[in-house]
Design a protein around this motif. Sequence first.
Motif, PDB file in Angstrom:
ATOM      1  N   ASN A   6       9.303  78.751  19.959  1.00  0.00           N
ATOM      2  CA  ASN A   6       8.866  79.907  19.168  1.00  0.00           C
ATOM      3  C   ASN A   6       7.839  80.782  19.891  1.00  0.00           C
ATOM      4  O   ASN A   6       6.976  81.379  19.268  1.00  0.00           O
ATOM      5  N   ASN A  99       4.305  77.665  15.543  1.00  0.00           N
ATOM      6  CA  ASN A  99       3.888  79.072  15.581  1.00  0.00           C
ATOM      7  C   ASN A  99       3.803  79.680  14.186  1.00  0.00           C
ATOM      8  O   ASN A  99       3.922  80.885  14.022  1.00  0.00           O
ATOM      9  N   TYR A 100       3.572  78.879  13.194  1.00  0.00           N
ATOM     10  CA  TYR A 100       3.352  79.400  11.846  1.00  0.00           C
ATOM     11  C   TYR A 100       1.858  79.672  11.657  1.00  0.00           C
ATOM     12  O   TYR A 100       1.450  80.795  11.399  1.00  0.00           O
ATOM     13  N   ARG A 101       1.039  78.623  11.798  1.00  0.00           N
ATOM     14  CA  ARG A 101      -0.420  78.827  11.741  1.00  0.00           C
ATOM     15  C   ARG A 101      -0.851  79.829  12.806  1.00  0.00           C
ATOM     16  O   ARG A 101      -1.650  80.736  12.531  1.00  0.00           O
ATOM     17  N   SER A 103       0.745  82.269  14.378  1.00  0.00           N
ATOM     18  CA  SER A 103       1.093  83.680  14.136  1.00  0.00           C
ATOM     19  C   SER A 103       0.261  84.270  13.012  1.00  0.00           C
ATOM     20  O   SER A 103      -0.165  85.433  13.086  1.00  0.00           O
ATOM     21  N   GLU A 126       5.921  87.971   9.676  1.00  0.00           N
ATOM     22  CA  GLU A 126       7.246  87.727   9.105  1.00  0.00           C
ATOM     23  C   GLU A 126       8.359  87.784  10.139  1.00  0.00           C
ATOM     24  O   GLU A 126       9.459  87.290   9.891  1.00  0.00           O
ATOM     25  N   TRP A 129       8.054  83.933  10.885  1.00  0.00           N
ATOM     26  CA  TRP A 129       8.363  83.028   9.771  1.00  0.00           C
ATOM     27  C   TRP A 129       8.048  83.710   8.454  1.00  0.00           C
ATOM     28  O   TRP A 129       7.418  84.752   8.417  1.00  0.00           O
ATOM     29  N   PRO A 131       5.926  83.140   5.316  1.00  0.00           N
ATOM     30  CA  PRO A 131       4.872  82.295   4.750  1.00  0.00           C
ATOM     31  C   PRO A 131       5.170  81.869   3.312  1.00  0.00           C
ATOM     32  O   PRO A 131       5.711  82.645   2.524  1.00  0.00           O
ATOM     33  N   TRP A 135       0.213  80.051   2.288  1.00  0.00           N
ATOM     34  CA  TRP A 135      -0.107  80.946   3.393  1.00  0.00           C
ATOM     35  C   TRP A 135      -0.192  82.399   2.948  1.00  0.00           C
ATOM     36  O   TRP A 135      -0.994  83.165   3.489  1.00  0.00           O
TER      37      TRP A 135
END
Length: 152
Positions: A6, A99-101, A103, A126, A129, A131, A135
């Motif tokens: 990611n 790469n969620y936290r 980003s 977005e 991902w 949220p 988030w």
Amino acid sequence: MSAIYNFYKVSDLLACSGQPREGQLGSLISDGFKVIINLGLADGKYALADEAASVTNLGLTYHHIPVAFDDPQITELASFIELMNQHAGEKTLVHCAANYRASAFTGLYLFAAAKMDEEEMQSFIEEIWQPDAVWEQFIEEGIAYIKQQLSN
């Protein structure tokens, strides 16, 4: 760099990604990275055994702000923004497991630094991902926190 899960190049000096594997850390040096900020948990399923040692042995600066995925805190965001400001001008990789936290924190930092407006920040996050409710609430609280800091 695309081999890192990611991986997303934000600018010439900033990228965010999922967890790099041990063998991918060396490629960060050849690509000019100087700073690694890990937002994942040290004991997480995807964490390296001793990422701090691996990264510092390569001569890179390493920072770890462990962010619980189901309970991100504004104090962690404040620490992150402070670190990003300290390393402005240095090529930096921000990562977590997927790469969620990373980003979300990177987007909020870019908003705080006036490099993105709210809409651009939301689109940036977005693109990586979607949220969940935890988030979405954290991002809203992060925006409010940043606006408050900017008005002081």
